[in-house]
Design an enzyme around this catalytic site. Structure first.
Site, PDB file in Angstrom:
ATOM      1  N   HIS A 388     -51.046 -20.679   6.866  1.00 54.13           N
ATOM      2  CA  HIS A 388     -50.127 -21.255   7.854  1.00 54.13           C
ATOM      3  C   HIS A 388     -48.678 -20.943   7.485  1.00 54.13           C
ATOM      4  CE1 HIS A 388     -49.045 -24.529  10.786  1.00 54.13           C
ATOM      5  NE2 HIS A 388     -47.954 -24.539  10.046  1.00 54.13           N
ATOM      6  N   GLU A 389     -48.303 -21.287   6.249  1.00 51.63           N
ATOM      7  CA  GLU A 389     -46.905 -21.112   5.832  1.00 51.63           C
ATOM      8  C   GLU A 389     -46.519 -19.637   5.723  1.00 51.63           C
ATOM      9  OE1 GLU A 389     -44.857 -23.435   5.971  1.00 51.63           O
ATOM     10  OE2 GLU A 389     -46.278 -25.089   6.100  1.00 51.63           O
ATOM     11  N   HIS A 395     -42.914 -14.425  10.152  1.00 52.08           N
ATOM     12  CA  HIS A 395     -42.096 -14.554  11.363  1.00 52.08           C
ATOM     13  C   HIS A 395     -40.615 -14.484  10.973  1.00 52.08           C
ATOM     14  CE1 HIS A 395     -41.717 -16.880  15.457  1.00 52.08           C
ATOM     15  NE2 HIS A 395     -41.108 -15.717  15.469  1.00 52.08           N
TER      16      HIS A 395
END
Length: 595
Positions: A388-389, A395
């Protein structure tokens, strides 16, 4: 699982390297002083921006200050987060915060000045000074607020009321974090312990139903005893929000909440309507949960416990990172190779140590690189948190690399897309690879519950916010009884008739901090649905979607969130991405029912 008594015991390779920001404290001090000097320079532009050249000078210096101060602040914050007991680091952060207030004050004149300009005047400035084109979109985006900005005198009055208007949130935070005591509960081994939120999240997943029930009753008890006080606080927060929306000439509080991201209210309404039209699989899951647990009655304290017992996966950090890299192979070799470099270059602070901030986050520092904080526990949850991180980190990396400073930062509206795409690719990889039927069931259960919490529960919260604000706009009373009626009805609609209600259920509204940050939680659901839609197409081998998705990661805030997503094929003004995500949920529930 490895536990560390101090940060010194943690391998250097598992600590992030803050030398990448400043190689010494002297360098930090130098930049800190320079930031204060630049703020004083900017103050001098108040009342003195009267030409294209002076406007460009101000904006250029303001961006230079932003870059400089971000480094100063982030270095201090990251230093504190690895050990909140470090007084030297705390001193740096306190000084940075104080400087931040002064910088904000020094530049606060600019927005009223900008909105006092005639639009034609601004266009003339931009035509005259080529350097202003860099700032053009940002300047004209500010003009969207023009009809919602009041006269100078009225703005001063509203500004003075700011602290009072935000006091309901502050009051709830004090009640929720400082005053509420949950009492003692009995752990599975018979030990009496003081109940905390962290302990509650563990006990509500216990196999022993009596333990779950005791924890549930103890957790809700203080909220029930304070229901009228908290209702008064929530009512004030909602009414304040409605009043400010009216004062600022927004059609509704909802539209005020969506304005910053330029999201029409139809997107919000579409999310709720489409979810409720496709709610049957959620009801089926409630019935399945009752069946798998072998219960005569399914109650709220039965909704979080895992349905597969005896499965505990030990996954070291090294193994977790390698698994993640393999799972993300569909995103291409550049994506995976870059992620591998993050680990080798020490962008990640991995281990839980005394005094370290809890949880996990990514912080993308423009001009440097992303920094990721973890508290890795060598288990399945930690593997998903890592994926997730690192989605957020990639991004940040792509946007910072491909966008100028002004458009590098991405909106929260799109932030959860990158992180959730990674999680979907991870669960798909694990399910395809795993042959043990119990572990497969465990993985399915894990993802279904995450799906439920991130999409269905957040949409239910979003509808609660919409309905309660509408009641306030109609002049209807808001109190504990009204909140409970609205919440109970929604809980039944979303969870189905299988759940037998305890008295506590209808008071769920009283414990949700997000309700004091209105019209925010829906972004979790839209982000999750968008990610499911994209990941499914990528896994199907859709090369156009993959190409568009990687471009999306490079886009920062170069366009409004809805437009950025449309370029990937996700149109949230239509039911399609929501329906696709809910179809995937239905498939997961169906598969789980068969194993």
């Amino acid at each position: 699982m490895t536990t560390y008594q101090s940060r010194k015991e943690v391998p250097v390779q598992e600590q992030w390297d803050l030398n990448d920001i400043y190689p010494s404290l002297q360098e930090w001090e130098k930049n800190f002083e320079a930031a204060k000097e630049k703020a004083e320079e900017l103050k001098n532009y108040d009342g003195n921006i009267n030409s294209a050249q002076s406007l460009l000078e101000f904006l250029t210096k303001q961006e230079e200050l932003s870059l400089l101060f971000n480094k100063v602040y982030v270095y201090a914050m990251l230093s504190v987060d690895v050990d909140t007991r470090d007084s030297q680091a705390q001193s740096l952060l306190d000084r940075a915060k104080h400087a931040g207030v002064k910088i904000s004050s020094a530049t606060s004149f600019f927005m009223p000045f900008l909105l006092s300009l005639d639009e034609e005047q601004l266009k003339a400035y931009i035509a005259e000074e080529e350097g202003l084109r860099y700032f053009e979109e940002d300047l004209f985006d500010s003009f969207r607020y023009k009809s919602h900005i009041l006269s100078k005198e009225q703005e001063q009055v509203v500004s003075r009321l700011g602290e009072a208007l935000s006091s309901p949130s502050g009051t709830f935070n004090m009640i929720n974090n400082a005053d509420i005591q949950f009492g003692e509960v009995t752990k599975p081994d018979g030990e009496k312990v003081e109940l905390t939120r962290g302990m509650y999240s563990k006990l509500i997943e216990e196999e022993d139903r009596n333990v779950r029930k005791e924890a549930y009753k103890a957790y809700y008890k203080p909220y029930l005893s304070l229901k009228n006080t908290i209702a008064s606080t929530l009512s004030a927060a909602i009414k304040n929000n409605v009043a400010v929306a009216e004062i600022r000439n927004y059609p509704s509080a909802l539209e005020k909440g969506l304005f910053g991201d330029n999201v029409p209210k139809e997107v919000y309404e579409n999310l709720i309507r489409t979810t409720k039209e496709n709610i049957a699989s959620m009801h089926q899951y409630s019935a399945l949960r009752k069946e798998k647990l072998g219960l005569d009655e399914l109650r709220q304290y039965d909704l979080s416990t895992p349905l597969v017992s005896g499965v505990k996966l030990d996954i070291s950090y090294e193994e977790a990172y390698q698994t993640m890299l393999e799972a993300l192979a569909p995103l291409g070799s550049h994506y995976v190779d870059t992620l591998k470099e993050f680990k080798d270059a020490r962008y990640i602070d991995v281990r839980e140590t005394p005094g370290k901030r809890s949880g996990a986050y990514n912080l993308g520092l423009y001009g440097v690189h992303p920094f990721v904080l973890l508290n890795h526990q060598d288990d399945l949850d930690s593997l998903f948190t890592l994926a997730h991180e690192m989605g957020h980190a990639m991004h940040s990396y792509y946007s910072n690399k491909h966008q100028p400073k002004i458009t590098a930062g991405y909106s929260i509206f799109v932030a959860e897309v990158a992180s959730t795409v990674n999680e979907v690719l991870l669960i798909n990889y694990l399910l395809n690879k795993e042959e043990d039927p119990q572990i497969r069931k465990h993985l399915l259960n894990h993802f279904i519950d995450q799906f439920k919490g991130t999409l269905f529960t957040q949409v239910m919260f979003a509808e609660f916010e919409m309905k309660t604000h509408e009641l306030a706009e109609q002049g209807q009373p808001l109190n504990a009884e009204v909140f409970s009626q609205v919440y109970e009805k929604l809980f039944r609609e979303y969870n189905g008739d299988t759940v037998v209600f305890d008295e506590e259920v209808k008071y769920g509204w009283s414990r949700i901090p997000h309700f004091y940050r209105p019209f925010y939680v829906y972004k979790y659901a839209t982000g999750f649905a968008s990610a499911i839609h994209l990941a499914t197409k990528i896994l199907d081998g859709d090369t156009e979607t993959l190409k568009a998705y990687l471009e999306f990661l490079k886009s920062g805030s170069s366009d409004y969130p809805l437009e950025l997503l449309k370029k990937t094929g996700v149109d949230l003004s239509t039911p399609e991405p929501i329906v696709n995500a809910l179809n995937r949920f239905e498939e997961l529930v169906e598969e789980f029912s068969q194993v």
